[in-house]
Write an enzyme that holds these catalytic residues in place. Structure first.
Site, short mmCIF file in Angstrom:
data_model
loop_
_atom_site.label_atom_id
_atom_site.label_comp_id
_atom_site.label_asym_id
_atom_site.label_seq_id
_atom_site.Cartn_x
_atom_site.Cartn_y
_atom_site.Cartn_z
NE ARG A 112 -4.16 1.77 0.61
CZ ARG A 112 -4.98 2.27 -0.29
NH1 ARG A 112 -4.73 2.10 -1.58
NH2 ARG A 112 -6.06 2.93 0.07
CB THR A 385 -9.31 -1.07 -7.87
OG1 THR A 385 -9.26 0.16 -7.15
CG2 THR A 385 -8.43 -2.08 -7.16
CB THR A 403 -5.92 0.39 -6.54
OG1 THR A 403 -6.79 1.47 -6.86
CG2 THR A 403 -5.21 0.68 -5.24
#
Length: 574
Positions: A112, A385, A403
């Protein structure tokens, strides 16, 4: 109805004392999953399902060269960065749930994005204190430090068989030699043309001759090919230090952003322990925070474990699923964030006893109004995404959701790199209790801070039963969670990969208090019954492109399906 944490803990304590329909160890009373038996089998062939046929073929190419599912995942993700930049890419991030066949180990990879050290919440406010949607969604201030390159290096070095360069080779070749953009990419470029025109490098890349690529035109991406070549040659340092890092920081700061070389050099992808929940004899392995998806899915399944959905009519079944969704999303808004920054009551949220307490508040024939926070309407989000699923010949599995957040991410390309940056800063609670672009609310738990990962809805999952296994996930903003949940329920009900990917869908996220419904999900009688219960049904056209691979271990048969909503997708068994 407003619940405080103290009320919830008290409810949990009362249930612990009073007993419930769960075993003494807190696990639901379901048949145990034959995990050891499942780990001992191998399918002997492989399957890949992704949202673009170029990416699926890249994964199969790497498998044919001796790679495993994890090498193939690198190939698919990198290729999607070239051919599907509207949804994912080198300038974004991903989350992955992996299953390693040789020892049955389940792994979660957190790639992330993170906030830069100089993040300032004031940059995302208008003078009147309202959210500034432009700085949150467009341009370099909207971009977190990318995680995908580091995640691909980790995936390859720790779990792959092939050199990173070999797994990245298909993407580099396609970027260098060119491909024909599909209708969805051309439409995404056209839809964001005004934003792309704001930055010269974005316009130069996506608007050749001042307009989107024409149908049938061959489109090349030499700058991103060079970036991937440096990643292949130097691993982590090929992106986060040296030539690429310097170009990224120079471009971002020239356009008003605040990245530094230290932000890039300090980024690390992380391994975390995935969430596991048992439901009707199946083990669901899914994403932990900073994904909110796995917690919500586990909480919903724990609530639903108190009902026999198979014996219900369509309206009653939908009613209980919606109410479980509603309660899980309420907790999503209250508690969840980056586990490196926030203490979360996960033991409570994942407890079957807590779910039993929530279940007590669900009436059998009436909707529960969502009233804890002010109602907030948000624009209908698109599905920006992507997800792909892989099972290889040895039984290794990869569920990967990647994404750049909104369509075409930030619309900002860093000159000289070919990298389209994400706009993931909007996934923070930039203004507490104000909705982001997907209508999701947030608290201080998801407030931005230097180096912090923003909360995500990505929910890559693996479902393991006594005889059948599924690798599943979907894009779709906040609807990712409910779409994956529904896919899991359909798989457990015995449906095939094609049926799961094509199934009509519905969604509730606590606020706004409406049920989003795909056309054809409910017949007229079911819709009328739900309306009489107090639900507001709202048609929705945009849904994620689910990609599913299943393995019937009794028949030793693999099946792969790409969502029929995306014609250019491909699910293929090799």
């Amino acid at each position: 109805m407003t619940f405080s944490l103290n009320w919830r803990v008290l409810s949990l304590s009362l249930l612990l004392v009073g007993g419930s329909a769960f075993a003494a160890d807190g696990a639901p009373k379901t048949a145990p999953v034959a995990a050891a038996h499942a780990a001992s089998l191998r399918p002997g062939h492989a399957a890949v399902a992704s949202a673009n046929f170029h990416a699926t073929e890249a994964g199969l190419e790497v498998l044919a060269k001796g790679g495993n599912a994890f090498d193939a995942a690198v190939a698919v993700a990198a290729t999607l960065s070239i051919v599907e930049p509207e949804s994912s890419g080198t300038g974004g991030g991903f989350m992955a749930v992996l299953h390693r066949a040789k020892d049955g180990r389940n792994i979660f990879i957190d790639a992330r994005e993170t906030a830069p050290a100089a993040v300032n919440p004031k940059d995302y406010l208008n003078p009147d204190g309202s959210p500034n949607r432009d700085t949150a969604l467009r341009g370099p201030l909207s971009s977190g430090i990318p995680g995908q390159p580091a995640g691909l290096v980790l995936l390859s070095s720790r779990y792959g068989r092939l050199p990173l360069a070999q797994s990245l080779a298909p993407a580099i070749r396609i970027a260098r030699d060119g491909f024909q953009p599909d209708e969805r990419l051309r439409g995404a470029i056209a839809g964001t043309q005004k934003d792309l025109e704001r930055w010269p490098a974005s316009a130069a890349k996506y608007l050749p001759g001042g307009k989107p690529p024409a149908e049938g035109a061959v489109w090349r991406d030499p700058d991103q090919a060079r970036t991937l070549e440096l990643l292949a040659a130097h691993g982590h340092d090929g992106f986060y230090r040296g030539e690429v890092a310097q170009k990224l920081v120079k471009a971002v700061r020239a356009a008003g952003g605040n990245w530094t070389l230290a932000d890039l050099a300090g980024y690390q992808a992380k391994e975390r322990t995935p969430i596991s929940v048992d439901y009707r004899g199946y083990k669901i392995v899914t994403a932990p925070p900073p994904s909110s998806g796995g917690v919500a899915i586990a909480e919903i399944l724990n609530i639903l474990s108190g009902y026999d959905l198979t014996k219900m009519d369509a309206a009653t079944r939908a009613h209980y699923i919606i109410e479980a969704m509603r309660r899980a999303f309420r907790d999503h808004n209250d508690y969840l964030g980056d586990p490196d920054f926030v203490q979360m009551p996960l033991d409570m949220l994942l407890s079957p006893y807590y779910a039993a307490g929530l279940r007590q508040g669900i009436l059998p024939d009436k909707a529960t109004p969502s009233s804890m926070l002010p109602r907030a309407e948000a624009p209908e989000p698109g599905m920006h995404t992507t997800h792909f699923s892989i099972i290889d010949a040895d039984g290794n599995m990869a569920a990967v959701t990647s994404t750049v957040n909104y369509t075409m991410g930030s619309a900002f390309v860093a000159a000289g790199t070919g990298v389209l940056l994400n706009d993931e800063m909007d996934d923070f609670a930039l203004v507490p209790n104000k909705p982001n672009v997907y209508g999701l609310l947030g608290s201080a738990a998801n407030a931005p801070a230097p180096g912090k990962r923003m909360l995500s809805s990505m929910s890559p999952s693996i479902v393991i039963g006594a005889d059948r296994t599924a690798v599943i996930g979907s894009p779709g903003g906040s609807t990712i969670i409910t779409q994956v949940l529904e896919g899991i329920l359909h798989f457990i009900d015995g449906e095939s990969a094609q049926q799961i990917a094509a199934h009509k869908r519905f969604h509730h996220q606590y606020l706004p208090d409406v049920v989003n419904v795909e056309e054809g999900t409910f017949d007229a009688a079911t819709g009328d019954a739900l309306t009489k219960m107090g639900y507001t049904l709202k048609p929705r056209e945009s849904w994620g492109f689910m990609n599913v691979v299943t393995w019937d271990r009794k028949a030793n048969q693999l099946d792969a399906a790409s969502d029929p909503r995306r014609p250019s997708g491909l699910g293929k068994v090799q």
